[in-house]
Design a protein around this motif. Structure first.
Motif, mmCIF file in Angstrom:
data_model
loop_
_atom_site.group_PDB
_atom_site.id
_atom_site.type_symbol
_atom_site.label_atom_id
_atom_site.label_comp_id
_atom_site.label_asym_id
_atom_site.label_seq_id
_atom_site.Cartn_x
_atom_site.Cartn_y
_atom_site.Cartn_z
ATOM 1 N N VAL A 1 0.836 -1.209 0.000
ATOM 2 C CA VAL A 1 0.000 0.000 0.000
ATOM 3 C C VAL A 1 0.867 1.253 0.000
ATOM 4 O O VAL A 1 0.644 2.187 -0.771
ATOM 5 C CB VAL A 1 -0.933 0.003 1.234
ATOM 6 C CG1 VAL A 1 -1.659 1.348 1.348
ATOM 7 C CG2 VAL A 1 -1.936 -1.129 1.137
ATOM 8 N N LEU A 2 1.868 1.280 0.875
ATOM 9 C CA LEU A 2 2.726 2.464 0.949
ATOM 10 C C LEU A 2 3.536 2.641 -0.332
ATOM 11 O O LEU A 2 3.741 3.768 -0.799
ATOM 12 C CB LEU A 2 3.655 2.353 2.157
ATOM 13 C CG LEU A 2 4.368 3.647 2.564
ATOM 14 C CD1 LEU A 2 3.370 4.760 2.817
ATOM 15 C CD2 LEU A 2 5.240 3.416 3.789
ATOM 16 N N ALA A 3 3.998 1.541 -0.921
ATOM 17 C CA ALA A 3 4.736 1.635 -2.186
ATOM 18 C C ALA A 3 3.846 2.196 -3.284
ATOM 19 O O ALA A 3 4.293 3.019 -4.103
ATOM 20 C CB ALA A 3 5.273 0.268 -2.580
ATOM 21 N N ALA A 4 2.577 1.774 -3.310
ATOM 22 C CA ALA A 4 1.649 2.292 -4.315
ATOM 23 C C ALA A 4 1.412 3.782 -4.115
ATOM 24 O O ALA A 4 1.372 4.555 -5.088
ATOM 25 C CB ALA A 4 0.331 1.525 -4.258
ATOM 26 N N LYS A 5 1.243 4.199 -2.867
ATOM 27 C CA LYS A 5 1.060 5.622 -2.592
ATOM 28 C C LYS A 5 2.276 6.426 -3.048
ATOM 29 O O LYS A 5 2.151 7.513 -3.626
ATOM 30 C CB LYS A 5 0.821 5.838 -1.095
ATOM 31 C CG LYS A 5 -0.578 5.505 -0.601
ATOM 32 C CD LYS A 5 -0.722 5.843 0.866
ATOM 33 C CE LYS A 5 -2.157 5.620 1.337
ATOM 34 N NZ LYS A 5 -3.105 6.573 0.735
ATOM 35 N N ALA A 6 3.474 5.890 -2.775
ATOM 36 C CA ALA A 6 4.700 6.593 -3.167
ATOM 37 C C ALA A 6 4.798 6.722 -4.674
ATOM 38 O O ALA A 6 5.188 7.783 -5.196
ATOM 39 C CB ALA A 6 5.916 5.856 -2.614
ATOM 40 N N LEU A 7 4.450 5.674 -5.411
ATOM 41 C CA LEU A 7 4.497 5.739 -6.870
ATOM 42 C C LEU A 7 3.484 6.738 -7.415
ATOM 43 O O LEU A 7 3.783 7.490 -8.358
ATOM 44 C CB LEU A 7 4.245 4.361 -7.473
ATOM 45 C CG LEU A 7 5.440 3.405 -7.497
ATOM 46 C CD1 LEU A 7 5.011 2.040 -8.027
ATOM 47 C CD2 LEU A 7 6.558 3.973 -8.360
#
Length: 508
Positions: free
Chosen positions: A340-346
Protein backbone atom coordinates in the motif's frame (compact mmCIF):
# COMPACT_ATOMS: atom_id res chain seq x y z
CA UNK A 1 -3.84 -13.49 -7.58
CA UNK A 2 -0.21 -12.97 -8.56
CA UNK A 3 1.86 -10.40 -6.60
CA UNK A 4 2.16 -8.26 -9.74
CA UNK A 5 -1.58 -8.26 -10.31
CA UNK A 6 -2.17 -7.52 -6.63
CA UNK A 7 0.18 -4.56 -6.70
CA UNK A 8 -1.36 -3.27 -9.93
CA UNK A 9 -4.80 -3.34 -8.30
CA UNK A 10 -3.47 -1.49 -5.24
CA UNK A 11 -1.75 1.05 -7.43
CA UNK A 12 -4.94 1.64 -9.41
CA UNK A 13 -6.90 2.06 -6.18
CA UNK A 14 -4.45 4.67 -4.85
CA UNK A 15 -4.52 6.55 -8.15
CA UNK A 16 -8.32 6.57 -8.11
CA UNK A 17 -8.24 7.80 -4.54
CA UNK A 18 -5.88 10.65 -5.43
CA UNK A 19 -7.69 11.90 -8.52
CA UNK A 20 -11.12 11.86 -6.85
CA UNK A 21 -10.08 14.14 -3.98
CA UNK A 22 -10.45 17.63 -5.36
CA UNK A 23 -8.12 19.26 -2.83
CA UNK A 24 -5.16 17.04 -3.71
CA UNK A 25 -5.62 17.55 -7.44
CA UNK A 26 -6.08 21.30 -7.00
CA UNK A 27 -3.00 21.50 -4.80
CA UNK A 28 -0.90 19.75 -7.45
CA UNK A 29 -2.22 22.10 -10.14
CA UNK A 30 -1.45 25.13 -7.96
CA UNK A 31 2.10 23.87 -7.38
CA UNK A 32 2.60 23.44 -11.13
CA UNK A 33 1.19 26.88 -11.94
CA UNK A 34 3.38 28.62 -9.37
CA UNK A 35 6.56 27.73 -11.24
CA UNK A 36 5.84 29.50 -14.58
CA UNK A 37 3.81 32.31 -12.99
CA UNK A 38 6.55 33.29 -10.56
CA UNK A 39 9.13 32.91 -13.33
CA UNK A 40 7.20 35.41 -15.43
CA UNK A 41 6.69 37.85 -12.55
CA UNK A 42 10.34 37.70 -11.50
CA UNK A 43 11.68 38.04 -15.04
CA UNK A 44 9.31 40.86 -15.92
CA UNK A 45 10.60 42.87 -12.96
CA UNK A 46 14.28 42.29 -13.69
CA UNK A 47 15.84 45.01 -15.86
CA UNK A 48 19.49 45.54 -16.76
CA UNK A 49 21.34 48.33 -18.55
CA UNK A 50 24.84 49.73 -18.68
CA UNK A 51 26.07 53.31 -18.44
CA UNK A 52 28.38 54.20 -21.29
CA UNK A 53 29.50 57.83 -21.29
CA UNK A 54 26.40 58.87 -19.38
CA UNK A 55 24.01 57.05 -21.73
CA UNK A 56 22.03 53.99 -20.61
CA UNK A 57 22.48 51.23 -23.19
CA UNK A 58 22.06 47.48 -23.39
CA UNK A 59 24.86 45.65 -21.62
CA UNK A 60 27.29 43.90 -23.97
CA UNK A 61 27.08 40.13 -24.03
CA UNK A 62 30.22 38.03 -23.73
CA UNK A 63 31.29 36.19 -26.88
CA UNK A 64 30.55 32.51 -27.35
CA UNK A 65 33.29 29.92 -27.57
CA UNK A 66 33.41 27.02 -30.05
CA UNK A 67 31.15 24.88 -27.83
CA UNK A 68 28.54 27.63 -27.36
CA UNK A 69 29.57 28.61 -23.82
CA UNK A 70 29.98 32.27 -22.91
CA UNK A 71 33.68 33.13 -22.62
CA UNK A 72 36.14 35.87 -21.81
CA UNK A 73 38.59 36.59 -24.61
CA UNK A 74 40.63 39.62 -23.57
CA UNK A 75 44.44 39.68 -23.89
CA UNK A 76 47.27 41.43 -25.68
CA UNK A 77 48.56 39.58 -28.74
CA UNK A 78 51.81 39.97 -30.70
CA UNK A 79 51.20 37.86 -33.79
CA UNK A 80 51.82 36.91 -37.40
CA UNK A 81 49.80 34.86 -39.86
CA UNK A 82 50.44 31.12 -40.19
CA UNK A 83 49.02 29.36 -43.25
CA UNK A 84 49.19 25.62 -42.70
CA UNK A 85 51.62 23.83 -40.40
CA UNK A 86 54.28 25.53 -38.32
CA UNK A 87 55.55 26.30 -34.83
CA UNK A 88 56.69 29.00 -32.44
CA UNK A 89 59.44 28.69 -29.83
CA UNK A 90 60.23 31.37 -27.23
CA UNK A 91 61.93 31.90 -23.93
CA UNK A 92 59.76 33.61 -21.35
CA UNK A 93 62.44 35.32 -19.29
CA UNK A 94 60.25 37.03 -16.70
CA UNK A 95 56.70 37.78 -15.58
CA UNK A 96 55.64 40.64 -13.33
CA UNK A 97 52.40 42.42 -12.61
CA UNK A 98 50.38 44.96 -10.68
CA UNK A 99 47.24 44.62 -8.55
CA UNK A 100 44.92 47.36 -7.36
CA UNK A 101 43.83 46.75 -3.79
CA UNK A 102 40.35 47.14 -2.25
CA UNK A 103 39.48 49.74 0.41
CA UNK A 104 40.89 51.15 2.56
CA UNK A 105 43.92 51.06 0.22
CA UNK A 106 41.99 51.11 -3.04
CA UNK A 107 44.18 53.86 -4.50
CA UNK A 108 47.29 51.80 -3.91
CA UNK A 109 48.76 49.89 -6.85
CA UNK A 110 51.19 47.23 -5.70
CA UNK A 111 53.40 44.78 -7.59
CA UNK A 112 52.31 41.18 -7.83
CA UNK A 113 50.78 38.45 -9.98
CA UNK A 114 47.36 36.94 -9.44
CA UNK A 115 47.37 33.11 -9.42
CA UNK A 116 45.97 32.79 -12.95
CA UNK A 117 47.97 35.55 -14.61
CA UNK A 118 49.24 34.02 -17.84
CA UNK A 119 51.75 34.61 -20.61
CA UNK A 120 53.03 32.39 -23.36
CA UNK A 121 52.52 31.33 -26.97
CA UNK A 122 49.22 30.83 -28.72
CA UNK A 123 47.66 29.74 -32.01
CA UNK A 124 44.27 31.37 -32.59
CA UNK A 125 41.78 30.73 -35.38
CA UNK A 126 41.14 34.45 -35.90
CA UNK A 127 41.08 37.79 -34.12
CA UNK A 128 37.36 37.36 -33.51
CA UNK A 129 36.68 37.05 -29.74
CA UNK A 130 35.49 33.55 -28.94
CA UNK A 131 37.36 31.88 -31.79
CA UNK A 132 39.15 28.58 -31.30
CA UNK A 133 42.69 28.56 -29.87
CA UNK A 134 45.42 26.56 -28.16
CA UNK A 135 48.10 28.05 -25.92
CA UNK A 136 51.08 27.02 -23.80
CA UNK A 137 51.71 29.38 -20.93
CA UNK A 138 53.32 30.11 -17.61
CA UNK A 139 50.90 31.20 -14.89
CA UNK A 140 51.25 33.24 -11.72
CA UNK A 141 51.00 30.32 -9.27
CA UNK A 142 49.89 27.25 -11.23
CA UNK A 143 53.01 26.46 -13.21
CA UNK A 144 53.00 25.70 -16.92
CA UNK A 145 49.64 24.94 -18.51
CA UNK A 146 48.29 24.09 -21.92
CA UNK A 147 44.80 25.46 -22.44
CA UNK A 148 42.49 25.33 -25.43
CA UNK A 149 39.03 26.49 -26.45
CA UNK A 150 38.50 28.17 -23.05
CA UNK A 151 37.43 25.11 -21.04
CA UNK A 152 40.37 22.77 -21.75
CA UNK A 153 43.23 22.92 -19.23
CA UNK A 154 46.18 20.54 -18.78
CA UNK A 155 48.86 21.04 -16.13
CA UNK A 156 52.55 20.90 -16.95
CA UNK A 157 55.43 21.16 -14.51
CA UNK A 158 55.25 23.60 -11.59
CA UNK A 159 57.33 26.74 -11.42
CA UNK A 160 57.48 30.03 -13.25
CA UNK A 161 59.77 32.05 -15.51
CA UNK A 162 62.31 31.73 -16.94
CA UNK A 163 60.87 28.93 -19.06
CA UNK A 164 61.11 27.89 -22.69
CA UNK A 165 57.80 27.26 -24.46
CA UNK A 166 56.98 25.72 -27.82
CA UNK A 167 53.70 25.23 -29.69
CA UNK A 168 53.50 23.26 -32.95
CA UNK A 169 50.68 22.86 -35.42
CA UNK A 170 50.14 19.89 -37.73
CA UNK A 171 46.73 20.18 -39.36
CA UNK A 172 44.11 20.10 -36.60
CA UNK A 173 46.62 18.88 -33.99
CA UNK A 174 48.36 21.28 -31.63
CA UNK A 175 51.19 20.09 -29.36
CA UNK A 176 52.63 22.07 -26.47
CA UNK A 177 56.12 21.67 -25.01
CA UNK A 178 58.12 23.20 -22.16
CA UNK A 179 61.80 23.26 -21.28
CA UNK A 180 63.99 24.64 -18.54
CA UNK A 181 67.03 25.12 -20.80
CA UNK A 182 65.80 25.04 -24.40
CA UNK A 183 67.48 21.67 -25.05
CA UNK A 184 65.54 19.05 -23.07
CA UNK A 185 61.86 19.36 -23.98
CA UNK A 186 58.85 17.83 -22.22
CA UNK A 187 55.46 17.47 -23.87
CA UNK A 188 52.68 19.23 -21.96
CA UNK A 189 49.67 18.09 -24.00
CA UNK A 190 48.28 17.34 -27.44
CA UNK A 191 44.90 18.78 -28.42
CA UNK A 192 42.78 18.61 -31.53
CA UNK A 193 40.89 21.65 -32.81
CA UNK A 194 38.52 20.37 -35.52
CA UNK A 195 37.29 23.83 -36.55
CA UNK A 196 40.74 25.36 -36.99
CA UNK A 197 41.07 27.01 -40.43
CA UNK A 198 44.16 26.68 -42.59
CA UNK A 199 45.14 30.31 -41.96
CA UNK A 200 45.56 31.19 -38.27
CA UNK A 201 47.34 33.72 -36.10
CA UNK A 202 50.42 32.63 -34.13
CA UNK A 203 52.40 34.56 -31.56
CA UNK A 204 52.94 35.64 -27.96
CA UNK A 205 50.36 36.89 -25.47
CA UNK A 206 49.85 38.21 -21.96
CA UNK A 207 46.67 38.35 -19.85
CA UNK A 208 45.72 38.85 -16.22
CA UNK A 209 42.24 38.21 -14.79
CA UNK A 210 40.82 40.39 -12.03
CA UNK A 211 41.79 39.96 -8.39
CA UNK A 212 38.76 38.69 -6.47
CA UNK A 213 38.22 39.84 -2.89
CA UNK A 214 35.32 38.82 -0.64
CA UNK A 215 34.32 40.48 2.61
CA UNK A 216 31.47 40.20 5.09
CA UNK A 217 28.86 42.93 4.86
CA UNK A 218 27.83 44.85 7.98
CA UNK A 219 24.24 43.57 7.83
CA UNK A 220 25.10 40.05 6.78
CA UNK A 221 25.89 38.58 3.40
CA UNK A 222 29.04 38.77 1.35
CA UNK A 223 30.43 41.50 -0.89
CA UNK A 224 32.55 40.46 -3.86
CA UNK A 225 34.91 42.91 -5.53
CA UNK A 226 36.96 42.31 -8.66
CA UNK A 227 40.05 44.50 -8.95
CA UNK A 228 42.00 45.37 -12.08
CA UNK A 229 45.33 43.59 -12.60
CA UNK A 230 47.98 43.57 -15.30
CA UNK A 231 50.79 41.24 -16.40
CA UNK A 232 54.07 42.18 -18.05
CA UNK A 233 55.89 39.35 -19.83
CA UNK A 234 59.34 39.51 -21.43
CA UNK A 235 60.10 37.13 -24.32
CA UNK A 236 63.31 36.53 -26.24
CA UNK A 237 64.87 33.79 -28.39
CA UNK A 238 61.74 33.96 -30.54
CA UNK A 239 61.70 31.52 -33.45
CA UNK A 240 58.74 31.01 -35.78
CA UNK A 241 58.50 28.39 -38.52
CA UNK A 242 55.95 28.56 -41.30
CA UNK A 243 54.59 32.05 -40.55
CA UNK A 244 54.31 34.75 -43.17
CA UNK A 245 57.31 37.10 -43.30
CA UNK A 246 57.04 40.70 -42.19
CA UNK A 247 56.63 42.72 -39.04
CA UNK A 248 54.84 41.52 -35.96
CA UNK A 249 51.36 42.95 -35.49
CA UNK A 250 50.11 44.16 -32.10
CA UNK A 251 46.45 43.64 -31.14
CA UNK A 252 44.57 44.26 -27.92
CA UNK A 253 42.00 41.49 -28.32
CA UNK A 254 38.75 42.50 -26.61
CA UNK A 255 35.08 41.74 -27.25
CA UNK A 256 33.95 45.06 -25.74
CA UNK A 257 36.72 47.67 -25.92
CA UNK A 258 36.58 50.29 -23.20
CA UNK A 259 33.74 48.80 -21.13
CA UNK A 260 36.07 48.03 -18.24
CA UNK A 261 37.34 51.28 -16.69
CA UNK A 262 40.66 49.65 -15.93
CA UNK A 263 41.18 48.91 -19.60
CA UNK A 264 40.82 52.60 -20.47
CA UNK A 265 43.60 53.66 -18.10
CA UNK A 266 45.79 50.59 -18.61
CA UNK A 267 45.46 49.32 -22.18
CA UNK A 268 47.69 46.46 -23.27
CA UNK A 269 50.89 47.14 -25.16
CA UNK A 270 54.04 45.61 -26.61
CA UNK A 271 57.56 46.86 -27.25
CA UNK A 272 60.15 45.12 -29.43
CA UNK A 273 63.84 45.88 -28.97
CA UNK A 274 66.74 43.82 -30.30
CA UNK A 275 64.73 40.61 -30.56
CA UNK A 276 63.22 41.02 -27.07
CA UNK A 277 59.47 41.55 -26.71
CA UNK A 278 57.90 43.13 -23.64
CA UNK A 279 54.17 42.40 -23.70
CA UNK A 280 51.71 43.96 -21.25
CA UNK A 281 48.18 42.56 -21.03
CA UNK A 282 45.07 42.32 -18.88
CA UNK A 283 41.83 40.33 -19.07
CA UNK A 284 41.52 36.58 -19.43
CA UNK A 285 41.03 33.74 -21.89
CA UNK A 286 38.57 31.52 -20.07
CA UNK A 287 34.92 30.45 -19.73
CA UNK A 288 32.46 32.77 -18.01
CA UNK A 289 30.92 31.78 -14.68
CA UNK A 290 27.71 32.97 -13.06
CA UNK A 291 29.33 36.38 -12.49
CA UNK A 292 29.09 36.99 -16.24
CA UNK A 293 25.30 36.70 -16.56
CA UNK A 294 22.17 35.03 -15.29
CA UNK A 295 22.04 31.24 -15.09
CA UNK A 296 19.01 29.49 -16.62
CA UNK A 297 17.99 28.03 -13.26
CA UNK A 298 17.10 31.53 -12.07
CA UNK A 299 13.93 31.14 -14.13
CA UNK A 300 12.87 28.35 -11.75
CA UNK A 301 12.81 30.23 -8.43
CA UNK A 302 9.10 29.38 -8.19
CA UNK A 303 10.12 25.79 -7.45
CA UNK A 304 10.74 26.76 -3.81
CA UNK A 305 7.12 27.82 -3.39
CA UNK A 306 5.85 24.85 -5.36
CA UNK A 307 7.83 22.60 -3.04
CA UNK A 308 5.84 23.83 -0.02
CA UNK A 309 2.55 22.99 -1.74
CA UNK A 310 3.82 19.61 -2.91
CA UNK A 311 4.91 18.67 0.61
CA UNK A 312 1.49 19.58 2.02
CA UNK A 313 -0.33 17.54 -0.65
CA UNK A 314 1.95 14.52 -0.17
CA UNK A 315 1.50 14.55 3.61
CA UNK A 316 -2.29 14.88 3.35
CA UNK A 317 -2.35 11.98 0.89
CA UNK A 318 -1.63 9.68 3.83
CA UNK A 319 -2.60 11.57 7.00
CA UNK A 320 -6.12 12.32 5.77
CA UNK A 321 -6.85 8.59 5.88
CA UNK A 322 -5.69 8.39 9.50
CA UNK A 323 -7.72 11.44 10.47
CA UNK A 324 -10.90 10.08 8.93
CA UNK A 325 -10.30 6.46 9.89
CA UNK A 326 -10.29 5.35 6.25
CA UNK A 327 -6.90 3.73 6.58
CA UNK A 328 -8.57 0.68 8.11
CA UNK A 329 -10.64 0.25 4.94
CA UNK A 330 -7.52 0.63 2.80
CA UNK A 331 -5.56 -1.99 4.77
CA UNK A 332 -8.50 -4.35 4.85
CA UNK A 333 -8.71 -4.23 1.06
CA UNK A 334 -4.90 -4.56 0.73
CA UNK A 335 -3.55 -6.45 3.76
CA UNK A 336 0.04 -6.21 2.54
CA UNK A 337 0.83 -2.87 4.11
CA UNK A 338 4.20 -2.38 2.44
CA UNK A 339 2.48 -2.74 -0.91
CA UNK A 340 0.00 0.00 0.00
CA UNK A 341 2.73 2.46 0.95
CA UNK A 342 4.74 1.63 -2.19
CA UNK A 343 1.65 2.29 -4.32
CA UNK A 344 1.06 5.62 -2.59
CA UNK A 345 4.70 6.59 -3.17
CA UNK A 346 4.50 5.74 -6.87
CA UNK A 347 1.27 7.69 -7.31
CA UNK A 348 2.37 10.86 -5.53
CA UNK A 349 5.87 10.69 -7.01
CA UNK A 350 4.59 10.11 -10.54
CA UNK A 351 1.94 12.83 -10.38
CA UNK A 352 4.34 15.41 -8.95
CA UNK A 353 7.07 14.51 -11.43
CA UNK A 354 4.70 14.97 -14.39
CA UNK A 355 3.40 18.27 -13.02
CA UNK A 356 6.90 19.53 -12.22
CA UNK A 357 8.22 18.53 -15.63
CA UNK A 358 5.46 20.40 -17.45
CA UNK A 359 5.79 23.44 -15.19
CA UNK A 360 9.59 23.69 -15.56
CA UNK A 361 9.45 23.11 -19.32
CA UNK A 362 7.13 26.12 -19.63
CA UNK A 363 8.82 28.35 -17.03
CA UNK A 364 12.35 28.18 -18.42
CA UNK A 365 11.74 29.44 -21.99
CA UNK A 366 9.20 32.02 -20.79
CA UNK A 367 11.58 33.32 -18.13
CA UNK A 368 14.54 33.43 -20.54
CA UNK A 369 12.52 35.35 -23.13
CA UNK A 370 11.37 37.97 -20.62
CA UNK A 371 14.81 38.35 -19.06
CA UNK A 372 16.48 38.93 -22.40
CA UNK A 373 13.75 41.34 -23.42
CA UNK A 374 14.58 43.42 -20.34
CA UNK A 375 18.27 43.64 -21.23
CA UNK A 376 19.50 40.78 -19.04
CA UNK A 377 22.12 38.39 -20.36
CA UNK A 378 21.17 34.75 -19.81
CA UNK A 379 24.20 32.49 -19.99
CA UNK A 380 23.83 29.92 -22.79
CA UNK A 381 24.18 26.25 -21.91
CA UNK A 382 24.01 23.09 -24.04
CA UNK A 383 20.52 21.75 -24.75
CA UNK A 384 21.24 18.60 -22.75
CA UNK A 385 22.07 20.73 -19.71
CA UNK A 386 18.73 22.53 -19.96
CA UNK A 387 16.97 19.18 -20.23
CA UNK A 388 18.84 17.95 -17.15
CA UNK A 389 17.88 21.05 -15.17
CA UNK A 390 14.20 20.73 -16.13
CA UNK A 391 14.02 16.99 -15.48
CA UNK A 392 16.15 17.30 -12.36
CA UNK A 393 13.88 19.92 -10.80
CA UNK A 394 10.86 17.73 -11.53
CA UNK A 395 12.65 14.80 -9.89
CA UNK A 396 13.54 16.98 -6.89
CA UNK A 397 9.85 17.79 -6.37
CA UNK A 398 8.82 14.16 -6.87
CA UNK A 399 11.34 12.68 -4.43
CA UNK A 400 10.52 15.42 -1.91
CA UNK A 401 6.88 14.36 -2.18
CA UNK A 402 7.84 10.74 -1.44
CA UNK A 403 9.88 11.86 1.59
CA UNK A 404 6.95 13.92 2.84
CA UNK A 405 4.62 10.93 2.34
CA UNK A 406 6.93 8.74 4.41
CA UNK A 407 7.10 11.35 7.17
CA UNK A 408 3.33 11.60 7.14
CA UNK A 409 3.13 7.84 7.67
CA UNK A 410 5.64 8.00 10.52
CA UNK A 411 4.07 10.94 12.37
CA UNK A 412 0.42 10.38 11.36
CA UNK A 413 -0.04 14.10 12.02
CA UNK A 414 -0.10 16.59 9.15
CA UNK A 415 1.48 19.57 10.89
CA UNK A 416 4.42 17.62 12.34
CA UNK A 417 5.14 15.89 9.02
CA UNK A 418 4.94 19.12 6.96
CA UNK A 419 7.19 21.05 9.34
CA UNK A 420 9.74 18.23 9.46
CA UNK A 421 9.83 17.84 5.68
CA UNK A 422 10.32 21.56 5.08
CA UNK A 423 12.94 21.74 7.83
CA UNK A 424 14.88 18.93 6.15
CA UNK A 425 14.58 20.04 2.53
CA UNK A 426 13.84 23.76 2.30
CA UNK A 427 15.35 25.32 5.41
CA UNK A 428 18.99 24.22 4.80
CA UNK A 429 18.78 25.52 1.23
CA UNK A 430 17.46 28.91 2.33
CA UNK A 431 20.09 29.25 5.06
CA UNK A 432 22.93 28.17 2.75
CA UNK A 433 22.01 30.51 -0.10
CA UNK A 434 21.01 33.58 1.92
CA UNK A 435 24.54 34.40 3.18
CA UNK A 436 23.51 34.10 6.82
CA UNK A 437 25.87 31.23 7.62
CA UNK A 438 29.64 30.81 7.26
CA UNK A 439 30.57 29.44 3.86
CA UNK A 440 31.92 26.13 5.21
CA UNK A 441 28.74 25.50 7.18
CA UNK A 442 26.63 26.29 4.12
CA UNK A 443 28.62 23.83 2.02
CA UNK A 444 28.32 21.19 4.75
CA UNK A 445 24.53 21.57 4.88
CA UNK A 446 24.32 21.11 1.12
CA UNK A 447 26.33 17.90 1.33
CA UNK A 448 24.59 16.05 4.13
CA UNK A 449 20.96 17.25 4.17
CA UNK A 450 18.20 16.59 1.63
CA UNK A 451 18.78 20.15 0.39
CA UNK A 452 21.78 18.73 -1.48
CA UNK A 453 19.27 17.86 -4.21
CA UNK A 454 19.13 21.51 -5.31
CA UNK A 455 22.52 20.87 -6.97
CA UNK A 456 20.57 19.25 -9.79
CA UNK A 457 19.60 22.71 -11.03
CA UNK A 458 23.18 24.04 -11.37
CA UNK A 459 23.81 24.75 -15.05
CA UNK A 460 27.22 26.49 -15.01
CA UNK A 461 30.06 24.21 -13.82
CA UNK A 462 33.05 25.19 -11.74
CA UNK A 463 36.27 25.62 -13.70
CA UNK A 464 39.55 25.01 -11.83
CA UNK A 465 41.36 27.49 -14.08
CA UNK A 466 38.90 30.31 -13.36
CA UNK A 467 39.07 32.36 -10.19
CA UNK A 468 35.54 32.73 -8.84
CA UNK A 469 33.72 32.55 -5.51
CA UNK A 470 32.26 29.06 -5.81
CA UNK A 471 29.61 29.19 -3.10
CA UNK A 472 25.86 28.45 -2.96
CA UNK A 473 25.06 32.17 -2.95
CA UNK A 474 26.59 32.34 -6.42
CA UNK A 475 24.69 29.33 -7.75
CA UNK A 476 27.40 26.72 -7.12
CA UNK A 477 26.86 23.56 -5.06
CA UNK A 478 29.43 21.29 -3.42
CA UNK A 479 28.09 18.06 -5.00
CA UNK A 480 27.61 17.18 -8.68
CA UNK A 481 23.98 17.51 -9.89
CA UNK A 482 22.91 13.86 -9.79
CA UNK A 483 24.93 13.11 -6.65
CA UNK A 484 23.06 15.88 -4.85
CA UNK A 485 19.74 14.44 -5.96
CA UNK A 486 20.99 11.05 -4.79
CA UNK A 487 21.32 12.37 -1.24
CA UNK A 488 17.63 13.28 -1.24
CA UNK A 489 16.77 9.87 -2.68
CA UNK A 490 18.66 8.18 0.17
CA UNK A 491 16.71 10.17 2.75
CA UNK A 492 13.42 9.33 1.02
CA UNK A 493 14.28 5.62 0.79
CA UNK A 494 15.32 5.47 4.44
CA UNK A 495 12.20 7.29 5.63
CA UNK A 496 10.01 5.07 3.43
CA UNK A 497 11.61 1.93 4.89
CA UNK A 498 11.00 3.20 8.43
CA UNK A 499 7.41 4.01 7.49
CA UNK A 500 6.85 0.49 6.18
CA UNK A 501 8.21 -1.00 9.41
CA UNK A 502 5.98 1.23 11.54
CA UNK A 503 2.94 0.58 9.37
CA UNK A 504 3.41 -3.16 9.78
CA UNK A 505 4.01 -3.05 13.53
CA UNK A 506 1.28 -0.65 14.66
CA UNK A 507 -2.45 -0.80 14.40
CA UNK A 508 -4.14 1.46 11.92
Amino acid sequence: MSPAAGFARTLRAEWTKFRTVRGWVLGTVVAALLVPLLAAVSAAGSHASCDRNGVETACPEPPLGPDGHAVRDKFFFVHRTLDGDGSITVRLTSMSGIITYPPPDHDEIVPGLVPWAKAGVIVKASMEPGSSYAAVMVTGEHGVRMQHDYTGDVAGRPGGAPRWLRLTRAGETLTGYESADGRQWAEVAVVRLPDLPAEVEIGMFAASPGDLTVKQADLGGLIEQMRFTETTAVFDQVKVEGAAPGAWRHTDVSPTPGTNPGEVHHPGSAVESGGTFTVVGNGDIAPVGTDGGMAVELTLTGVLFALVVVVVVAVLFVTAEYRRGLVRVTLAASPRRGRVLAAKALVIGGVVFAAGLAASAVAMPVGKHLLRGNGNHVLPVPALTEVRVIAGVAALLAVSAVLALALGTLFRRSAAAVVTALALILLPHVLATASVLPVELSLWLLRVTPAAAFAVQQSIPEYPQVLDFYVPQGGYYPLPPWAGLGVLCCYAAFALALAVVRLKRRDA
